[in-house]
Design an enzyme around this catalytic site. Structure first.
Site, PDB file in Angstrom:
ATOM      1  N   ASP A 258       0.830  -1.199   0.000  1.00  0.00           N
ATOM      2  CA  ASP A 258       0.000   0.000   0.000  1.00  0.00           C
ATOM      3  C   ASP A 258       0.866   1.251   0.000  1.00  0.00           C
ATOM      4  O   ASP A 258       0.576   2.222  -0.701  1.00  0.00           O
ATOM      5  CB  ASP A 258      -0.908   0.005   1.227  1.00  0.00           C
ATOM      6  CG  ASP A 258      -1.850  -1.183   1.258  1.00  0.00           C
ATOM      7  OD1 ASP A 258      -2.543  -1.401   0.248  1.00  0.00           O
ATOM      8  OD2 ASP A 258      -1.891  -1.899   2.269  1.00  0.00           O
ATOM      9  N   ARG A 259       1.939   1.233   0.789  1.00  0.00           N
ATOM     10  CA  ARG A 259       2.844   2.373   0.807  1.00  0.00           C
ATOM     11  C   ARG A 259       3.498   2.581  -0.555  1.00  0.00           C
ATOM     12  O   ARG A 259       3.644   3.704  -1.028  1.00  0.00           O
ATOM     13  CB  ARG A 259       3.892   2.165   1.889  1.00  0.00           C
ATOM     14  CG  ARG A 259       4.982   3.217   1.930  1.00  0.00           C
ATOM     15  CD  ARG A 259       4.425   4.634   2.046  1.00  0.00           C
ATOM     16  NE  ARG A 259       4.037   4.957   3.403  1.00  0.00           N
ATOM     17  CZ  ARG A 259       3.513   6.120   3.765  1.00  0.00           C
ATOM     18  NH1 ARG A 259       3.308   7.050   2.855  1.00  0.00           N
ATOM     19  NH2 ARG A 259       3.172   6.348   5.007  1.00  0.00           N
TER      20      ARG A 259
END
Length: 469
Positions: A258-259
């Protein structure tokens, strides 16, 4: 320019404590729970990361009308939420950790549901995006025909980062980049009929990327490989690019993908090309894990300037990303001011000049000489403070909105990228034409000087410190 995250959300619950004994009923650890944390997961985690780093972000998703759904809404404070009603229970994933080690995860309401309907408001939110992240978690939103048609129509002129899921649909054709991890890429390539088990020294990641690039029709595929970094293959490339990752000590990898997707979108929105954006995103993901991953995310609502930023995007958020800041200021009709220098050992003269420069417009960007540039200009003993610390000190000042480090002997290349409305130097240039004047005036900019404060200089300060030391 607003970042729009499209995808499935869930409620993540973290139970953390210590395990010092086994249960008398079975040979399993007993975790003495000391903390319980609730957070938005899936696409909600992507949006929360971006908002906490200061970005204007819209989350387009589906939410259940239940207690878990209401908790997710509460965790998304600071995110513009455009949501439809799923009509199904909200998925909840509960993780139990002993120290830094995951013990078990319980999933509730995570069964596959029918493809949901999308509302006109959801489609309008997507239409207004400057960059789009599709965070597919296999709950069906990414398969909605109307949404897919819109995304396909936008792919030609809006960067779209598609983070796929094994239970989700293929990305729409033409997206900027698809970011499967190695397991997802291998599974998708095999399902497409690709030969992934042949003999020979072939690179499985490269083989999968080639198959998927053809199958998906995306402009690029970035296969993430954990601590080994990632592999990037673009349409038209003769060979893939390896994107190495820095070595970090990391425990739970949850949230790294996600990052990475969030960081890719930020860098693409800022105007970087994909190879540069991918390299930066891989480092951002590694830094995120090194800082503690999701366990280190703050529980406070996302904030603006002055709020704590724990993720690796803190160094490239909207307050410190020069190109994006310029675009945002210009869209509101504001004036962009820039200045430059080495700023080695900040002193009162610097502070006064920077404050005066900031008063000339809506933002101030400092073009900062890199360490190599300073050495060439000032000699081998300089700089006294390295470029990262100098940038951090400048950004700590309220009057400085962004820093752009440049490696050349002059700021001309950085200025040509920024194209500020006003270029400012200290008043020691008063009466003389600034060296950058011709360049700045070529795009209609102006050169100004601000008051110079004699007897205040880095060289003088350094000499005084040398005598003391």
């Amino acid at each position: 320019m607003r970042i729009v995250v499209v995808g499935d959300v869930m409620l993540d619950v973290d139970l953390a404590g210590e395990a010092t004994r086994l249960s008398p009923d079975a040979p399993v650890p007993v975790v003495d729970v000391s903390s319980v944390r609730h957070r938005a997961g899936g696409a909600g985690l992507v949006a929360r990361m971006l908002a906490q780093d200061g970005w204007p972000v819209t989350l387009v998703t589906m939410l259940g009308d239940d207690d878990a759904g209401r908790q997710v809404r509460a965790q998304l404070a600071g995110v513009r939420l455009v949501a439809g009603d799923t009509g199904y229970p909200s998925p909840v994933k509960t993780r139990v950790r002993a120290g830094s080690h995951p013990v078990v995860r319980f999933d509730q309401g995570c069964e596959k549901t029918p493809v949901p309907d999308v509302t006109p408001a959801m489609l309008r939110a997507v239409e207004n995006a400057g960059v789009i992240i599709v965070a597919d978690y296999g709950r069906g939103l990414a398969a909605n025909p109307g949404l897919r048609k819109l995304l396909a129509s936008l792919a030609g002129h809006v960067p779209i980062v598609w983070d796929p899921h094994p239970a989700g649909p293929d990305p729409v054709p033409g997206v900027a980049v698809v970011t499967p991890n190695m397991a997802e890429a291998t599974k998708a390539a095999r399902s497409a009929g690709g030969a992934m088990d042949g003999p020979g020294p072939g690179d499985p990641a490269a083989d999968a990327a080639g198959i998927l690039l053809q199958r998906w029709g995306s402009r690029a595929v970035l296969v993430t490989q954990g601590e080994e970094g990632a592999l990037l293959l673009r349409q038209g490339d003769h060979s893939p690019r390896n994107v190495p990752a820095p070595r970090v000590e990391a425990g739970d990898p949850c949230g790294a993908g996600d990052r990475l997707a969030a960081s890719l979108a930020v860098h693409l929105l800022a105007g970087r090309d994909l190879p540069d954006a991918a390299a930066l995103a891989v480092h951002d993901a590694a830094d995120f894990l090194a800082a503690g991953g999701v366990a280190a995310l703050t529980d406070t609502a996302p904030g603006g300037r002055g709020g704590e930023r724990t993720g690796p995007l803190a160094g490239v958020d909207r307050l410190t990303e020069p190109l994006l800041l310029v675009r945002a200021i210009r869209e509101t009709g504001g004036t962009v001011v820039a200045t430059g220098g080495c700023f080695d050992l900040l002193h009162a003269g610097h502070v006064r000049s920077l404050k005066a420069a900031r008063e000339l417009g809506e933002c101030l960007i400092v073009c900062l000489n890199s360490d190599d540039s300073v050495r060439r200009l000032k000699g081998p003993e300089r700089p006294i403070i390295n470029q990262h610390d100098r940038a951090e000190l400048l950004l700590a000042m309220e009057c400085v909105d962004a820093v752009m480090v440049f490696d050349e002997d002059t700021p001309d290349a950085a200025l040509d990228r920024l194209r500020p409305d006003i270029w400012v130097k200290g008043g020691d240039y008063k009466g003389a034409r600034l060296p950058e004047a011709d360049l700045v005036e070529s795009w209609g900019g102006r050169c100004l000087t601000v008051p110079f404060h004699p007897a205040r200089s880095t060289t003088g300060l350094a000499d005084a410190l040398a005598k003391v030391g």
